[in-house]
Scaffold this motif. Structure first.
Motif, short mmCIF file in Angstrom:
data_model
loop_
_atom_site.label_atom_id
_atom_site.label_comp_id
_atom_site.label_asym_id
_atom_site.label_seq_id
_atom_site.Cartn_x
_atom_site.Cartn_y
_atom_site.Cartn_z
N LYS A 14 -11.86 -1.91 -1.37
CA LYS A 14 -10.79 -1.08 -1.92
C LYS A 14 -10.51 -1.49 -3.37
O LYS A 14 -10.89 -2.59 -3.81
CB LYS A 14 -9.51 -1.25 -1.09
CG LYS A 14 -9.65 -0.81 0.36
CD LYS A 14 -9.91 0.67 0.48
CE LYS A 14 -9.71 1.17 1.92
NZ LYS A 14 -10.66 0.58 2.86
N VAL A 48 0.86 -1.18 0.00
CA VAL A 48 0.00 0.00 0.00
C VAL A 48 0.90 1.23 0.00
O VAL A 48 2.07 1.16 0.41
CB VAL A 48 -0.94 0.02 1.22
CG1 VAL A 48 -1.87 -1.19 1.19
CG2 VAL A 48 -0.16 0.06 2.54
N GLN A 52 -1.00 3.90 4.88
CA GLN A 52 -0.83 2.64 5.59
C GLN A 52 -1.74 2.49 6.81
O GLN A 52 -2.20 1.38 7.13
CB GLN A 52 0.62 2.44 6.00
CG GLN A 52 1.20 3.48 6.92
CD GLN A 52 2.65 3.19 7.25
OE1 GLN A 52 2.97 2.13 7.77
NE2 GLN A 52 3.54 4.13 6.93
N THR A 81 -9.10 -4.98 6.04
CA THR A 81 -9.17 -3.59 5.58
C THR A 81 -9.13 -3.45 4.06
O THR A 81 -9.36 -2.36 3.55
CB THR A 81 -8.00 -2.78 6.16
OG1 THR A 81 -6.76 -3.35 5.70
CG2 THR A 81 -8.03 -2.80 7.69
N ILE A 82 -8.86 -4.54 3.33
CA ILE A 82 -8.79 -4.41 1.87
C ILE A 82 -10.16 -4.56 1.21
O ILE A 82 -10.30 -4.30 0.01
CB ILE A 82 -7.80 -5.42 1.25
CG1 ILE A 82 -8.32 -6.85 1.37
CG2 ILE A 82 -6.42 -5.27 1.89
CD1 ILE A 82 -7.42 -7.88 0.67
N THR A 94 -4.73 3.25 7.11
CA THR A 94 -6.06 2.82 6.65
C THR A 94 -6.16 1.31 6.64
O THR A 94 -7.27 0.75 6.73
CB THR A 94 -6.31 3.36 5.22
OG1 THR A 94 -6.17 4.78 5.23
CG2 THR A 94 -7.69 2.98 4.71
N PHE A 95 -5.03 0.63 6.54
CA PHE A 95 -5.02 -0.82 6.38
C PHE A 95 -4.60 -1.54 7.66
O PHE A 95 -4.16 -2.68 7.62
CB PHE A 95 -4.10 -1.19 5.21
CG PHE A 95 -4.59 -0.64 3.90
CD1 PHE A 95 -5.53 -1.33 3.17
CD2 PHE A 95 -4.14 0.59 3.44
CE1 PHE A 95 -6.02 -0.81 1.98
CE2 PHE A 95 -4.61 1.12 2.25
CZ PHE A 95 -5.56 0.41 1.51
N VAL A 97 -4.41 -1.04 -3.21
CA VAL A 97 -3.56 -2.16 -2.79
C VAL A 97 -3.08 -2.87 -4.04
O VAL A 97 -3.80 -2.95 -5.04
CB VAL A 97 -4.35 -3.18 -1.92
CG1 VAL A 97 -3.40 -4.21 -1.31
CG2 VAL A 97 -5.16 -2.49 -0.85
N PHE A 151 -1.32 -4.48 10.48
CA PHE A 151 -1.94 -4.65 9.17
C PHE A 151 -2.93 -5.81 9.22
O PHE A 151 -2.66 -6.87 9.82
CB PHE A 151 -0.88 -4.92 8.10
CG PHE A 151 -0.12 -3.70 7.68
CD1 PHE A 151 -0.72 -2.72 6.91
CD2 PHE A 151 1.20 -3.51 8.08
CE1 PHE A 151 -0.02 -1.58 6.52
CE2 PHE A 151 1.91 -2.38 7.70
CZ PHE A 151 1.29 -1.42 6.92
#
Length: 345
Positions: free
Chosen positions: A154, A132, A137, A150-151, A139-140, A222, A146
């Protein structure tokens, strides 16, 4: 319509290629000739890797006494089908590409694979990344770490659905994670190829370099790509190589296609080891005699110590292989790729 056009374009390109290098006899059967045709994936077709391709071609020419022709591509499917359809003798491709080729034509067999630093197949791996942009970062992450959760929703960039580290390995991990959730219990690999199921939008870079640039140019949130295919263009900026959370920066003098995103930075949110990519041969068009000659030549100490093939790690410029420890080419059997086959089941 876009998919249909893409498929038609691939078929037309294959037809043109076949006219130029078909090696069939009067009965339509493939036959061995005096030219060794090598087909290369898009990742290895760039001008910056020409010296590596040429040096490997020289080894092949010297070993067989035959002329070598390099065929560069912009599409994984074209490279695979060129080999499968007996229009090439040798290819360098990922494990998934080899498996697809072997499934379509059992005369496609592995030739050699680059080892790991130990000089054996025990550590013959590279790495599949999910990355990313560094500024995004947080955000994920969930609870400071990580998280694949979170993906969802997206935009995502893969390499090609025939890519081992740029599709098969990451898609397997993504499916394993999300299908445990009721909302995504029926999620399939096909769902990951287009937006609307898990991702808002899905892009294919057609090369690892292209997928990385999709991320860095802002077209994807991503991206999946591998370490070895971008190592010529990026440098570690923070952390350790191949570690989650490490930051990489595009070099100021990076060649195309990274020349438009120089100094951009990305962070690794996932790192997965993957079996090294093999050189493979079409036994019907190459023949047993030349296969043995190539295997002997490529696995020789002379090639292992050839600094134009296994380039010193501290050398400037681009190369297909950078020497790591006692790295060399080693013979490999079909069964070595079974772990990747298991992903496909």
């Amino acid at each position: 319509m876009r998919r249909a056009f893409s498929r038609l374009a691939v078929l037309l390109l294959l037809a043109v290629f076949a006219v130029g290098c078909s090696t069939g006899n009067a009965n339509g059967e493939p036959e061995v000739d005096d030219v060794i045709d090598i087909v290369w994936y898009p990742n290895e077709s760039g001008e910056d890797l020409k010296s590596s391709r040429d040096e490997i071609g020289k080894v092949i020419a010297d070993a067989t006494g035959k002329e070598v022709e390099h065929h560069l591509t912009t599409d994984y499917a074209i490279a695979i089908e060129t080999l499968v359809n007996n229009n090439a003798d040798v290819a360098f491709m990922g494990a998934q590409g080899y498996i697809e080729a072997n499934d379509s034509n059992d005369s496609i067999q592995p030739l050699v694979v680059p080892t790991g630093p130990s000089g054996t197949l025990d550590d013959a791996v590279y790495h599949s990344w999910l990355a990313v942009n560094v500024d995004d970062q947080e955000t994920f992450k969930k609870d400071g770490e990580f998280s694949l959760d979170t993906i969802a929703d997206k935009s995502f960039s893969f390499v090609s659905n025939s890519s081992t580290s740029g599709f098969k390995v990451p898609s397997s991990s993504i499916l394993a994670h999300f299908t445990e959730q009721d909302q995504y219990a029926d999620l399939t690999e096909e769902d990951l190829m287009e937006g609307g199921s898990l991702f808002s939008q899905v892009l294919f870079g057609n090369s690892h370099q292209g997928s990385a640039v999709n991320l860095l140019s802002g077209n994807a949130d991503v991206a999946a790509f591998c370490d070895t295919c971008v190592e010529n263009y990026v440098e570690i900026a923070e952390g350790e190589e191949n570690k989650v959370g490490s930051v990489y920066r595009v070099k100021d003098d990076a060649a195309e296609p990274f020349n438009k995103v120089t100094s951009s930075e990305f962070t690794l949110m996932s790192v997965t080891p993957v079996l090294n990519a093999p050189f493979v041969a079409n036994m019907d068009t190459l023949g047993e005699e030349d296969y043995k000659k190539l295997q002997e030549a490529l696995t020789s100490d002379e090639v292992a110590n050839n600094a134009s093939i296994f380039v010193p790690e501290d050398a400037e410029g681009s190369a297909l292989f950078f020497k790591s420890g006692d790295e060399r080419f080693a013979p490999v059997e079909d069964a070595w790729f079974d772990p990747i086959r298991e992903i496909n089941k």
